[in-house]
Design a protein around this motif. Structure first.
Motif, PDB file in Angstrom:
ATOM      1  N   LEU A  86     -63.238  25.640  31.943  1.00  0.00           N
ATOM      2  CA  LEU A  86     -61.823  25.552  31.602  1.00  0.00           C
ATOM      3  C   LEU A  86     -61.688  24.871  30.251  1.00  0.00           C
ATOM      4  O   LEU A  86     -62.145  23.724  30.092  1.00  0.00           O
ATOM      5  CB  LEU A  86     -61.069  24.729  32.657  1.00  0.00           C
ATOM      6  CG  LEU A  86     -60.857  25.337  34.044  1.00  0.00           C
ATOM      7  CD1 LEU A  86     -60.565  26.817  33.954  1.00  0.00           C
ATOM      8  CD2 LEU A  86     -61.999  25.072  34.973  1.00  0.00           C
ATOM      9  N   THR A  87     -61.094  25.561  29.306  1.00  0.00           N
ATOM     10  CA  THR A  87     -61.031  25.042  27.945  1.00  0.00           C
ATOM     11  C   THR A  87     -59.884  25.700  27.191  1.00  0.00           C
ATOM     12  O   THR A  87     -59.627  26.902  27.383  1.00  0.00           O
ATOM     13  CB  THR A  87     -62.376  25.312  27.207  1.00  0.00           C
ATOM     14  OG1 THR A  87     -62.239  24.946  25.840  1.00  0.00           O
ATOM     15  CG2 THR A  87     -62.809  26.756  27.293  1.00  0.00           C
ATOM     16  N   PRO A  88     -59.207  24.932  26.316  1.00  0.00           N
ATOM     17  CA  PRO A  88     -58.094  25.542  25.585  1.00  0.00           C
ATOM     18  C   PRO A  88     -58.532  26.670  24.653  1.00  0.00           C
ATOM     19  O   PRO A  88     -57.696  27.472  24.247  1.00  0.00           O
ATOM     20  CB  PRO A  88     -57.487  24.374  24.782  1.00  0.00           C
ATOM     21  CG  PRO A  88     -58.331  23.184  25.025  1.00  0.00           C
ATOM     22  CD  PRO A  88     -59.337  23.490  26.066  1.00  0.00           C
ATOM     23  N   ILE A 130     -61.943  30.020  30.223  1.00  0.00           N
ATOM     24  CA  ILE A 130     -60.525  30.340  30.469  1.00  0.00           C
ATOM     25  C   ILE A 130     -59.629  29.190  30.037  1.00  0.00           C
ATOM     26  O   ILE A 130     -59.897  28.024  30.315  1.00  0.00           O
ATOM     27  CB  ILE A 130     -60.280  30.645  31.968  1.00  0.00           C
ATOM     28  CG1 ILE A 130     -61.151  31.816  32.438  1.00  0.00           C
ATOM     29  CG2 ILE A 130     -58.814  30.958  32.215  1.00  0.00           C
ATOM     30  CD1 ILE A 130     -60.935  32.206  33.892  1.00  0.00           C
ATOM     31  N   SER A 131     -58.526  29.568  29.372  1.00  0.00           N
ATOM     32  CA  SER A 131     -57.457  28.619  29.033  1.00  0.00           C
ATOM     33  C   SER A 131     -56.239  29.001  29.859  1.00  0.00           C
ATOM     34  O   SER A 131     -55.987  30.185  30.094  1.00  0.00           O
ATOM     35  CB  SER A 131     -57.122  28.744  27.547  1.00  0.00           C
ATOM     36  OG  SER A 131     -55.844  28.205  27.290  1.00  0.00           O
ATOM     37  N   ILE A 132     -55.463  28.024  30.297  1.00  0.00           N
ATOM     38  CA  ILE A 132     -54.231  28.398  31.015  1.00  0.00           C
ATOM     39  C   ILE A 132     -53.024  28.385  30.081  1.00  0.00           C
ATOM     40  O   ILE A 132     -51.894  28.590  30.524  1.00  0.00           O
ATOM     41  CB  ILE A 132     -53.968  27.530  32.271  1.00  0.00           C
ATOM     42  CG1 ILE A 132     -53.785  26.051  31.908  1.00  0.00           C
ATOM     43  CG2 ILE A 132     -55.070  27.717  33.301  1.00  0.00           C
ATOM     44  CD1 ILE A 132     -53.113  25.265  33.037  1.00  0.00           C
ATOM     45  N   GLY A 133     -53.228  28.170  28.800  1.00  0.00           N
ATOM     46  CA  GLY A 133     -52.100  28.225  27.870  1.00  0.00           C
ATOM     47  C   GLY A 133     -52.423  27.488  26.592  1.00  0.00           C
ATOM     48  O   GLY A 133     -53.378  26.713  26.530  1.00  0.00           O
ATOM     49  N   VAL A 136     -53.027  21.444  25.024  1.00  0.00           N
ATOM     50  CA  VAL A 136     -54.250  20.741  25.425  1.00  0.00           C
ATOM     51  C   VAL A 136     -53.953  19.780  26.564  1.00  0.00           C
ATOM     52  O   VAL A 136     -53.094  18.899  26.449  1.00  0.00           O
ATOM     53  CB  VAL A 136     -54.866  19.987  24.232  1.00  0.00           C
ATOM     54  CG1 VAL A 136     -56.134  19.261  24.656  1.00  0.00           C
ATOM     55  CG2 VAL A 136     -55.187  20.966  23.104  1.00  0.00           C
ATOM     56  N   LEU A 137     -54.641  19.982  27.684  1.00  0.00           N
ATOM     57  CA  LEU A 137     -54.541  19.071  28.827  1.00  0.00           C
ATOM     58  C   LEU A 137     -55.585  17.971  28.650  1.00  0.00           C
ATOM     59  O   LEU A 137     -56.520  18.125  27.873  1.00  0.00           O
ATOM     60  CB  LEU A 137     -54.826  19.829  30.127  1.00  0.00           C
ATOM     61  CG  LEU A 137     -53.913  21.010  30.429  1.00  0.00           C
ATOM     62  CD1 LEU A 137     -54.496  21.868  31.538  1.00  0.00           C
ATOM     63  CD2 LEU A 137     -52.530  20.500  30.817  1.00  0.00           C
ATOM     64  N   GLY A 139     -57.765  17.210  30.748  1.00  0.00           N
ATOM     65  CA  GLY A 139     -59.000  17.644  31.388  1.00  0.00           C
ATOM     66  C   GLY A 139     -58.776  19.012  32.010  1.00  0.00           C
ATOM     67  O   GLY A 139     -57.637  19.490  32.072  1.00  0.00           O
ATOM     68  N   GLY A 140     -59.857  19.624  32.476  1.00  0.00           N
ATOM     69  CA  GLY A 140     -59.733  20.969  33.044  1.00  0.00           C
ATOM     70  C   GLY A 140     -59.230  21.007  34.479  1.00  0.00           C
ATOM     71  O   GLY A 140     -58.982  22.084  35.023  1.00  0.00           O
ATOM     72  N   ALA A 143     -56.011  22.838  35.207  1.00  0.00           N
ATOM     73  CA  ALA A 143     -56.234  24.269  34.966  1.00  0.00           C
ATOM     74  C   ALA A 143     -56.999  24.892  36.139  1.00  0.00           C
ATOM     75  O   ALA A 143     -56.669  25.981  36.599  1.00  0.00           O
ATOM     76  CB  ALA A 143     -56.993  24.462  33.660  1.00  0.00           C
TER      77      ALA A 143
HETATM   78  N1  ADE Z   1     -58.582  21.854  29.255  1.00  0.00           N
HETATM   79  C1  ADE Z   1     -57.761  21.246  28.375  1.00  0.00           C
HETATM   80  N2  ADE Z   1     -56.734  22.027  28.047  1.00  0.00           N
HETATM   81  C2  ADE Z   1     -56.876  23.189  28.754  1.00  0.00           C
HETATM   82  C3  ADE Z   1     -56.138  24.407  28.822  1.00  0.00           C
HETATM   83  N3  ADE Z   1     -55.023  24.597  28.140  1.00  0.00           N
HETATM   84  N4  ADE Z   1     -56.602  25.370  29.649  1.00  0.00           N
HETATM   85  C4  ADE Z   1     -57.745  25.179  30.348  1.00  0.00           C
HETATM   86  N5  ADE Z   1     -58.479  24.062  30.311  1.00  0.00           N
HETATM   87  C5  ADE Z   1     -58.060  23.074  29.516  1.00  0.00           C
END
Ligand code: ADE
Length: 230
Positions: A86-88, A130-133, A136-137, A139-140, A143
């Motif tokens: 999970l990553t932006p 995968i990013s959910i949007g 930036v959160l 952490g994952g 997400a």
């Molecule tokens: N980790 C930090 N931001 C995230 C995002 N937008 N989507 C998925 N994982 C994330």
């Protein structure tokens, strides 16, 4: 379906899967969700899992060894269909991806923290990012919870009304039409006559028209998407 999640903050994931539809899915044995604490897989003192980044710069990076150990150990007993980070900077999650993932049996999700995870873990193990949007959160985990919910509710037998997920917004690139329940009149506002007509064909047509209108108004890009993918 089984979803394993590796996290440094497992407590963040306790709530989302212990209520409502996700709880029902787990209780019925349709969805198994296991949360693994990354700190259980480190051999560094004080359960360290992150370190400064080579080359300098602000923010810590999650070290490769604890992640590799966790992934290797879990993979020894489960053949994962996807290992998801999970990553932006991943591909943007949407209903199409949720539908695809709902057909898999075993998923492993890795929640990043701090500046992210060592690139070598992404190169060697990760099969999907995968990013959910576009935000930036911290952490994952949130997400992972979003994806698990969106995927879990699609599994056969999870929703009471077997067909209802098919009529969700986005399933046909249309937003959902408006819905009403009792009373038929509320503060002087009446439910559209057609919904009380008892004529299923007319009601379906009305709903479709409404869905089309609302989509045109709020998300015209979805209608264009449809044309592009046709
Ligand atoms: N980790 C930090 N931001 C995230 C995002 N937008 N989507 C998925 N994982 C994330």
């Amino acid at each position: 379906m089984k979803i394993d999640i590796i996290s440094v903050v497992p407590g963040l994931l306790e709530g989302p899967f212990s209520h409502s539809i996700m709880k029902r899915a787990r209780d019925k044995g349709i969805l198994e969700v296991n949360i693994y604490n990354l700190r259980d897989y480190t051999t560094y003192p004080r359960a360290q899992v992150d370190d400064y980044q080579f080359g300098g710069g602000a923010g810590m990076v999650m070290m490769p060894e604890p992640l590799a150990r966790a992934i290797d150990e879990l993979s020894a007993t489960t053949k994962f269909d996807e290992i998801i980070f999970l990553t932006p900077d991943g591909i943007r999650f949407d209903q199409r991806i949720a539908n695809k993932l709902s057909l898999r049996e075993n998923l492993l999700m890795i929640c990043g923290h701090y500046k992210g995870i060592d690139q070598r873990i992404r190169d060697k193990y990760v099969t999907m990012e995968i990013s959910i949007g576009d935000y930036v959160l911290s952490g994952g985990e949130l997400a992972a919870a979003v994806i698990t919910d969106a995927v879990g509710r699609l599994l056969p037998g999870v929703l009471n009304d077997e067909t209802s997920a098919l009529f969700d917004s986005f399933q046909d690139n249309l937003l959902a039409p408006p819905v009403y329940t009792r009373p038929a009149e509320f503060q002087g506002m009446a439910v559209p006559e057609i919904l009380l007509s008892g004529d299923p064909k007319k009601i379906d047509e009305w709903r479709y028209e409404q869905a089309l209108q609302i989509t045109r108004l709020k998300r015209p890009d979805l209608l264009n998407d449809d044309l592009e993918s046709a």
